[in-house]
Design a protein around this motif. Structure first.
Motif, short mmCIF file in Angstrom:
data_model
loop_
_atom_site.label_atom_id
_atom_site.label_comp_id
_atom_site.label_asym_id
_atom_site.label_seq_id
_atom_site.Cartn_x
_atom_site.Cartn_y
_atom_site.Cartn_z
N VAL A 105 -37.57 -49.52 6.67
CA VAL A 105 -37.71 -48.81 7.95
C VAL A 105 -37.20 -47.38 7.80
N LEU A 106 -36.03 -47.23 7.22
CA LEU A 106 -35.44 -45.90 7.03
C LEU A 106 -36.29 -45.03 6.12
N PHE A 107 -36.62 -45.53 4.94
CA PHE A 107 -37.32 -44.69 3.97
C PHE A 107 -38.73 -44.34 4.42
N ASP A 108 -39.40 -45.24 5.13
CA ASP A 108 -40.72 -44.89 5.70
C ASP A 108 -40.57 -43.73 6.68
N TYR A 109 -39.56 -43.78 7.51
CA TYR A 109 -39.34 -42.70 8.49
C TYR A 109 -39.02 -41.38 7.77
N VAL A 110 -38.10 -41.42 6.81
CA VAL A 110 -37.69 -40.20 6.11
C VAL A 110 -38.87 -39.58 5.37
N LYS A 111 -39.66 -40.39 4.70
CA LYS A 111 -40.77 -39.86 3.91
C LYS A 111 -41.89 -39.30 4.78
N ASN A 112 -41.97 -39.73 6.03
CA ASN A 112 -43.06 -39.28 6.91
C ASN A 112 -42.60 -38.29 7.98
N SER A 113 -41.41 -37.71 7.81
CA SER A 113 -40.87 -36.77 8.79
C SER A 113 -40.38 -35.52 8.08
N ASN A 114 -40.47 -34.39 8.75
CA ASN A 114 -39.94 -33.15 8.21
C ASN A 114 -38.56 -32.94 8.82
N LEU A 115 -37.59 -33.66 8.31
CA LEU A 115 -36.25 -33.69 8.90
C LEU A 115 -35.49 -32.38 8.75
N LEU A 116 -35.82 -31.59 7.77
CA LEU A 116 -35.17 -30.30 7.59
C LEU A 116 -35.56 -29.35 8.73
N GLN A 117 -36.74 -29.53 9.29
CA GLN A 117 -37.21 -28.68 10.38
C GLN A 117 -36.80 -29.20 11.76
N MET A 118 -36.32 -30.44 11.83
CA MET A 118 -35.88 -31.01 13.10
C MET A 118 -34.52 -30.48 13.50
N GLU A 119 -34.23 -30.54 14.78
CA GLU A 119 -32.90 -30.17 15.24
C GLU A 119 -31.90 -31.20 14.73
N THR A 120 -30.66 -30.75 14.57
CA THR A 120 -29.62 -31.67 14.15
C THR A 120 -29.29 -32.63 15.30
N GLY A 121 -28.68 -33.74 14.96
CA GLY A 121 -28.30 -34.72 15.96
C GLY A 121 -28.68 -36.12 15.52
N LYS A 122 -28.47 -37.04 16.42
CA LYS A 122 -28.73 -38.45 16.13
C LYS A 122 -30.20 -38.77 16.37
N ILE A 123 -30.77 -39.51 15.42
CA ILE A 123 -32.15 -39.96 15.52
C ILE A 123 -32.13 -41.48 15.49
N GLU A 124 -32.51 -42.11 16.58
CA GLU A 124 -32.57 -43.57 16.62
C GLU A 124 -33.92 -44.02 16.10
N ILE A 125 -33.89 -44.87 15.11
CA ILE A 125 -35.13 -45.40 14.53
C ILE A 125 -35.35 -46.83 15.00
N ASP A 126 -34.30 -47.64 14.96
CA ASP A 126 -34.36 -49.03 15.41
C ASP A 126 -33.05 -49.35 16.14
N GLY A 127 -32.85 -48.67 17.27
CA GLY A 127 -31.65 -48.89 18.07
C GLY A 127 -30.38 -48.73 17.28
N LYS A 128 -29.49 -49.71 17.40
CA LYS A 128 -28.22 -49.67 16.66
C LYS A 128 -28.35 -50.26 15.27
N HIS A 129 -29.56 -50.71 14.91
CA HIS A 129 -29.76 -51.32 13.59
C HIS A 129 -30.01 -50.28 12.51
N VAL A 130 -30.78 -49.23 12.84
CA VAL A 130 -31.07 -48.16 11.88
C VAL A 130 -31.12 -46.85 12.66
#
Length: 149
Positions: free
Chosen positions: A21-46
């Motif tokens: 779940v994590l690596f699919d999200y990271v590989k398909n997102s441009n996280l360097l261009q996103m604002e800093t902060g918390k990103i919920e992917i799967d609630g409190k699980h990821v």
């Protein structure tokens, strides 16, 4: 502890369902261009803490460990050094385990240091006391948290 490249993350994804779940999200997102902060992917699980912080000298950083979450450290724009020591061998408790915040801190010196660079990741399990954010300057990085089931 595991260190590998994002390109090869598929080799460890079977170890915990949250890794894929994590690596699919990271590989398909441009996280360097996103604002800093918390990103919920799967609630409190990821979830991810996307941070921009100052790096510290080796002697300024302390070892930490977690019991409820696995840490995944992913530098986005520069190299980062992370110290490591088996949690079981840490004797100099700086801050006893705080269950609400899920961390303990240690005064011990890491037994090893690892450099991770953009495109790579380091996974720290509860048995891995780790001292992240070592280096010079500032860094954009991800600290992902995966709930231990």
């Amino acid at each position: 502890m595991i260190i590998s490249s994002l390109e090869n993350s598929h080799t460890i994804e079977s170890l915990h369902p949250g890794f894929k779940v994590l690596f699919d999200y990271v590989k398909n997102s441009n996280l360097l261009q996103m604002e800093t902060g918390k990103i919920e992917i799967d609630g409190k699980h990821v979830f991810i803490n996307n941070v921009h912080v100052s790096l510290k000298k080796k002697d300024e950083q302390v070892l930490e460990s977690h019991e409820q979450y696995i840490d995944v450290h992913i530098p986005l724009d520069r190299n980062e050094i992370i110290g490591w020591k088996p949690t079981a061998t840490c004797l100099g408790v700086k801050s006893a385990y705080n269950a609400e915040e899920d961390y303990a801190l240690f005064n011990d010196i890491p037994s090893s240091y690892f450099t991770i660079e953009p495109g790579t990741f380091l996974i720290a399990f509860p048995e891995d006391a780790h001292a992240p954010l070592i280096g010079k300057g500032e860094i954009r990085k991800l600290v992902a948290k995966i709930k231990i089931e």
